[in-house]
Structures are given as structure tokens and as C-alpha cells.
Write a protein that holds these residues in place. Structure first.
Motif, short mmCIF file in Angstrom:
data_model
loop_
_atom_site.label_atom_id
_atom_site.label_comp_id
_atom_site.label_asym_id
_atom_site.label_seq_id
_atom_site.Cartn_x
_atom_site.Cartn_y
_atom_site.Cartn_z
N HIS A 15 0.88 -0.86 0.37
CA HIS A 15 0.30 -0.14 -0.12
C HIS A 15 0.98 1.25 0.28
N LYS A 16 2.17 1.28 0.14
CA LYS A 16 2.87 2.01 0.44
C LYS A 16 3.83 2.52 -0.68
N GLN A 17 3.51 1.47 -1.49
CA GLN A 17 5.27 1.78 -2.86
C GLN A 17 5.21 2.74 -3.78
N ASP A 18 4.13 3.57 -3.81
CA ASP A 18 4.38 5.39 -4.15
C ASP A 18 3.73 5.95 -3.46
N GLY A 19 4.34 5.70 -1.84
CA GLY A 19 4.13 6.94 -1.40
C GLY A 19 5.87 7.53 -1.40
N GLN A 20 5.29 8.67 -0.10
CA GLN A 20 6.91 8.96 0.42
C GLN A 20 7.82 8.12 0.74
N GLY A 21 8.60 7.71 0.07
CA GLY A 21 9.69 6.61 1.17
C GLY A 21 9.29 5.28 -0.04
N SER A 22 8.85 5.48 -0.63
CA SER A 22 9.41 4.49 -1.62
C SER A 22 10.13 4.31 -2.53
N SER A 27 12.45 9.84 -0.13
CA SER A 27 12.93 10.43 0.64
C SER A 27 14.20 11.39 0.45
N PHE A 28 14.55 12.73 0.98
CA PHE A 28 15.24 13.54 0.75
C PHE A 28 16.38 13.69 1.78
N LEU A 29 18.09 12.81 1.84
CA LEU A 29 18.70 13.00 3.50
C LEU A 29 18.86 14.36 3.12
N PHE A 30 18.44 14.98 4.54
CA PHE A 30 18.48 16.24 4.44
C PHE A 30 17.56 17.03 4.26
N GLY A 31 16.67 16.66 3.61
CA GLY A 31 16.24 17.65 2.10
C GLY A 31 16.94 18.16 1.50
N GLN A 32 17.76 17.55 0.70
CA GLN A 32 18.23 17.87 -0.39
C GLN A 32 18.13 17.41 -1.15
N TYR A 135 27.56 18.22 -15.91
CA TYR A 135 28.46 17.80 -14.92
C TYR A 135 28.69 19.04 -13.70
N CYS A 136 27.87 18.94 -12.96
CA CYS A 136 28.40 20.19 -11.70
C CYS A 136 29.05 19.85 -10.41
N GLY A 137 30.21 18.85 -10.32
CA GLY A 137 30.47 17.60 -9.04
C GLY A 137 29.63 17.06 -8.21
N LEU A 138 28.13 17.16 -8.98
CA LEU A 138 26.55 17.08 -8.19
C LEU A 138 26.63 14.83 -8.26
N PHE A 139 26.66 13.86 -7.73
CA PHE A 139 26.33 12.76 -7.52
C PHE A 139 24.42 12.32 -6.83
N HIS A 140 24.59 11.22 -6.86
CA HIS A 140 23.21 10.55 -5.52
C HIS A 140 22.88 9.24 -5.96
N PHE A 141 23.00 8.71 -5.00
CA PHE A 141 22.06 7.15 -5.33
C PHE A 141 21.19 6.59 -4.08
N ARG A 142 21.20 5.26 -4.03
CA ARG A 142 19.33 5.24 -2.85
C ARG A 142 19.45 3.96 -2.09
N PHE A 143 19.29 4.83 -1.01
CA PHE A 143 19.09 3.12 -0.29
C PHE A 143 18.16 3.07 0.92
N TRP A 144 18.07 1.82 0.92
CA TRP A 144 16.89 1.39 1.91
C TRP A 144 17.15 1.78 3.63
N PHE A 146 15.56 1.73 7.09
CA PHE A 146 14.96 1.30 8.21
C PHE A 146 13.99 2.19 7.91
N GLY A 147 12.66 1.74 6.26
CA GLY A 147 11.21 1.48 6.46
C GLY A 147 10.72 2.13 5.46
N LYS A 148 12.31 3.12 4.78
CA LYS A 148 11.35 4.26 3.97
C LYS A 148 13.38 4.10 3.34
N TRP A 149 12.65 4.60 1.31
CA TRP A 149 13.72 4.81 0.39
C TRP A 149 14.39 6.23 0.41
N VAL A 150 15.86 6.67 0.75
CA VAL A 150 15.99 7.86 0.69
C VAL A 150 17.38 7.78 -0.21
#
Length: 503
Positions: A15-22, A27-32, A135-144, A146-150
Motif C-alpha cells: 500500500h505504500k509503494q508509491d508514497g513518500q519514502g518508496s 525521501s531526501f536525506l537532510f532535505g537535499q 556535469y557539476c560535481g553532483l551525484f546521488h544514490f538511493r538506500f533503504w 529503516f522503512g523508507k528509501w532515501v
């Protein structure tokens, strides 16, 4: 209303597949926000510098490098390290990298497993990022986590000494996805030093958000080979660990294995040798070198007893950290086998799509909801309680297990090394019709009169404990607890249940 049989206070994970943290909406770590930050950097024509994980000693952490080494650390972007940096050269491979001075074999062995599964890898390592256009020296990755993807953003400044990265080492000097992925996870942990020592299970679950099962190889189940073969077919990540030695530092055994070390399981196959079937397992050392030298090792004469086709398919004599050994030797020289998949399908033969996951978050609070284990008869009942129903008896074809229950502690500190894990476990009790409470929790008298229907084998000091259970039709209450009372912590309770039992 929740569908019939769903645990009280537990929601179905789907039920939470498309919600915030899916995974599709992390979610954004530290709001970034990666896209916003990238647009800002491109518009302003600046290269990103991450103030939340700055390129200085704070991000390396305490106790990892000596003062003399720290004095020589220079943070460099890849273009300052090599002339033509690439994010990935050709394709992702376990042979792209080897472990640096950081004691994170558990993390790198998990990455080795990750490289076999493109679908999972693309979840962790988003495509369309590199050193070319925009390119601007910025990269991102995703980890699960404790209950949500960030979603975790980083700048690409790497700690170097004499122009070389000091942590994970890329075998192709112009390839940087391993170093950047390691940096992103270091940010999640709090610093590079916070990645020192860990378990395969931790990284595997953080890469998948999926289902994890640990098998003790000192007392392996009779269907171990079938479980490993099935995990391979269903695309589960696999790894195993050697026992710790007497010395706190890693030491090399005469047989070529490293004590207290994590390895990736990269192959499971049966071959014919001298007219008999032999079950062999392929393993990879994240050092990128150092191999088993016993039977079925690269130089073993036993390879002459198999067909040329099997020898051509399996045997490689490169010094790349990868080797074969028998299933029996795996059980003798390794302590644990970790299996982790996106879903529970790998748990049972012919069970694809027959499992349902439910999840709940809770908290033990000293003085109110932290009653400790059953040794504490007067307070045990104050622990959080979760009710489930099993509606249908499992068929004899599906063996005995119909439920995998996982209990995971959720830390309240940023730095991983400061997290205090308690000894945790859970106990399951059957609820008879006469036991139904008028309201609220079952009282102390209920637990005093009952014997557990199932429980964790022992309370252990770990991030996660799990048990594969058999529950007959009926109603049950699951009580997660710490071993001692009055220990405050948050937790996540996950129940993976066969849908044919409608639990």
C-alpha cells in the motif's frame, strides 16, 4: 478497513509503494533535492560542495587515519585525479574494485552481489549521471533506511593521498562509481570511520529494502543447497562470513581464507567429478585478491576430473579474489550465509507471487512499553503487542514454513558507531477464544498461563533478528521485546506471510 487477516496496527507494505519514502518517490536525506541542486549548480555555473558531508576531516571520522596520514589527505574531484574520468566503464562488475584501508568488507561484498542484478543495482545507482553533459560535481544514490528509501546526494570530492583515493580502489583508474557509492553510504553512516565493521545483512537490506534470511552454517538445514540454488534463480543477493580469529585484526589462514571477513557468493553449480555429482560454490573476496587454496581452488588438480565443458565454464586462474569450494567446505570454514531478495519469493520453491509483506513501526519506552523478555513476568505484558490470524492450513507440499518474521532496531543517532543495539527478540502466543480481551493489551495473566507458540532462538545484540516459522490456523499475538526491561528504542516489525495461509 484493512483486509482480513492483516496484523492489527500493521499495514501491508504494497500500500505504500508509491508514497513518500518508496523507491519511486524516495525521501531526501537532510532535505537535499538532487534535481533542484543540479539545476542551481548548472544555472550558476558552479560545482557542488556538500556542506552536509563536507570534504574535510569531519567526514573521514575519528580514529581511522593517523595524524600523519591525515596531514597528507587532499580532497580531489575525479578530473583532478585522472584526465578522463568515467562514472562507469562499459558495465558494472565486482572486478571493478577492491577494498581500501577502510574495514568495510561487509559493504563491498554486498556491492559484489549487487552487480549481478541490474534491476536492484539501478535502484541504488541511478542512471544518467556522469562527467559529461551538465556535469557539476553532483551525484546521488538511493538506500533503504529503516522503512523508507532515501535519496542521498554527494559532491565528488574524494579523500586522496599522493593523488590516489585512500578508500575503495578502482582497478580502472578512470572509473569512479565504486568510490562515489562508498562516499554516499559513508554520508548515511555519518562518516567513513562509521563504516568500519558491519554485517552483510545490513548492507544487503539497505540495497534492497527486501527480505533477509540468515542461515547458520555450523548447523545447516538439510535443504541448504536447494535454498542457495533457489536464491540464485530468484535473483537474491548472497554472501557469507568467516569466523573471527583471536586477533582483533584480520589474519590470513593457511588455507587462504581471511578470518572475520565477508565474501560474496557469486555462483552455485553442480558438476560431475569421477562419475559423482559434486556441489560447488563460487566465492569472491572484496580485497580483489587472496583466495582459498584447498580442493576446487584455481590450482587444484580436481579440476582435471570434470568435463572440459564444465572446466571451461567454471574455472578461471586469474588472481582476482574469486574461487570455488565444495558446499561441505563452505559449511566448515564459514559461519553464516546471508540471503536477501527484493521480495520473499526465494524463500520457497514454486512460491512466486505467493507471499505478502506487512510492516509496523513501534517503540519501547522505559517505564511504559519496555517490559523486557519473558523472564520479567510482571512487566513483559507492557511490551507492544501485534495480532495476526492464520486462516488456512499450509499444504504438505509447501514444507513446514509459512511465515518469516523480522524485528529490526531503528537508531536515533546520526553516527552509526554511536548506535547502541540492544539484545532483541520476539515471542509468539496463540490466542484462544476464551483469551480474547475486552479491549487493549493482553494482561500479565495471559502470558503467565501460556507457553509460546514460537519465538526467536535467542535474544541477540544485532540490528535485525528473524525467524522462519510454522503457524497453524488460528489467532496469534506477537510480542517484540528487548531482553532487559526499561531499554528505550524504536523498531520495525515485518511479517512475510504465505498468501495461501491468509495471515
Amino acid at each position: 478497513m484493512p483486509p482480513p487477516g492483516v496484523c492489527l496496527n500493521i499495514v501491508e507494505a504494497r500500500h505504500k509503494q508509491d508514497g513518500q519514502g518508496s523507491i519511486s518517490n524516495p525521501s531526501f536525506l537532510f532535505g537535499q533535492d538532487y534535481l533542484q541542486l543540479k539545476e542551481f549548480c548548472i544555472t550558476k555555473r558552479v560545482k557542488f560542495i556538500d556542506n552536509m558531508f563536507p570534504p574535510d576531516m569531519r567526514s573521514i571520522g575519528q580514529g581511522l587515519l593517523s595524524p600523519s596520514h591525515l596531514a597528507h589527505v587532499v580532497w580531489l574531484r575525479p578530473a583532478k585525479i585522472v584526465q578522463n574520468p568515467s562514472f562507469v566503464v562499459r558495465e558494472f562488475s565486482r572486478f571493478d574494485f577492491c577494498q581500501g584501508i577502510l574495514g568495510n568488507c561487509w559493504f563491498l561484498a554486498s556491492i559484489g552481489a549487487l552487480t549481478f542484478h541490474d534491476k536492484i543495482l539501478m535502484q541504488v545507482v541511478p542512471v544518467k549521471q556522469g562527467f559529461e553533459e551538465n556535469y557539476c560535481g553532483l551525484f546521488h544514490f538511493r538506500f533503504w533506511r529503516f522503512g523508507k528509501w532515501v535519496d542521498v546526494v554527494i559532491d565528488d570530492k574524494l579523500p586522496t593521498i599522493n593523488g590516489r583515493p585512500i578508500f575503495v580502489q578502482s582497478k580502472k583508474q578512470n572509473e569512479f562509481w565504486p568510490s562515489l557509492l562508498e562516499k554516499a553510504y559513508a554520508k548515511v553512516c555519518g562518516s567513513y570511520a562509521d563504516m568500519n565493521a558491519g554485517t552483510l545483512a545490513e548492507a544487503m537490506v539497505d540495497f534492497t529494502g527486501g527480505v533477509h534470511m540468515c542461515i547458520q552454517l555450523s548447523n545447516p538445514p538439510s535443504d541448504l543447497w536447494e535454498s542457495m540454488s533457489r536464491a540464485g534463480r530468484f535473483g537474491a543477493l548472497m554472501g557469507c562470513s568467516t569466523p573471527k580469529g583471536e586477533s582483533p585484526s584480520l589474519s590470513l589462514c593457511p588455507n587462504g581464507l581471511v578470518q572475520g571477513h565477508a565474501y560474496t557468493v557469486t555462483g552455485v553449480i553442480q558438476v560431475m567429478s569421477r562419475g559423482k555429482p559434486v556441489k560447488i560454490v563460487r566465492l569472491w573476496n572484496p580485497w580483489g585478491k587472496g583466495e582459498w587454496n584447498g580442493d576446487w581452488s584455481d590450482q587444484s588438480s580436481i579440476w582435471k576430473t570434470v568435463s572440459p565443458q564444465d572446466r571451461e565454464k567454471c574455472l578461471s586462474v586469474a588472481e582476482d579474489g574469486e574461487f570455488w569450494m565444495t558446499l561441505e567446505d563452505l559449511c566448515e570454514f564459514y559461519t553464516e550465509l546471508d540471503l536477501c531478495g527484493l521480495n520473499p519469493d526465494f524463500l520457497d520453491e514454486d512460491s512466486s507471487g505467493l507471499w505478502r509483506s506487512s510492516i509496523a513501526e513501534g517503540r519501547w519506552v522505559a517505564g511504559t512499553t519496555a517490559g523486557g523478555c519473558m523472564n520479567n513476568r510482571e512487566t513483559f505484558w507492557t511490551n507492544p503487542q501485534f495480532r495476526i490470524k492464520v486462516w488456512k492450513e499450509i499444504s504438505t507440499r509447501t514444507a513446514a514454513k509459512n511465515m518469516l518474521v523480522s524485528l529490526m532496531q531503528k537508531p536515533d543517532k546520526r553516527n552509526r558507531r554511536l548506535v547502541q543495539n540492544f539484545h532483541i527478540g520476539f515471542t509468539v502466543f496463540e490466542v484462544k477464544e476464551k483469551d480474547q480481551p475486552h479491549k487493549g493489551k493482553f494482561p500479565a495473566s495471559f502470558f503467565s498461563a501460556q507457553k509460546p507458540a514460537a519465538q526467536t532462538k535467542t535474544f541477540i545484540n544485532a540490528r535485525e533478528v528473524m525467524e522462519f516459522l510454522t503457524l497453524m490456523p488460528g489467532e496469534y499475538v506477537i510480542v517484540p521485546s528487548t531482553f532487559n526491561p526499561n531499554e528505550t528504542s524504536s523498531f520495525i516489525l515485518t511479517i512475510n506471510c504465505r498468501t495461501e495461509t491468509l495471515c
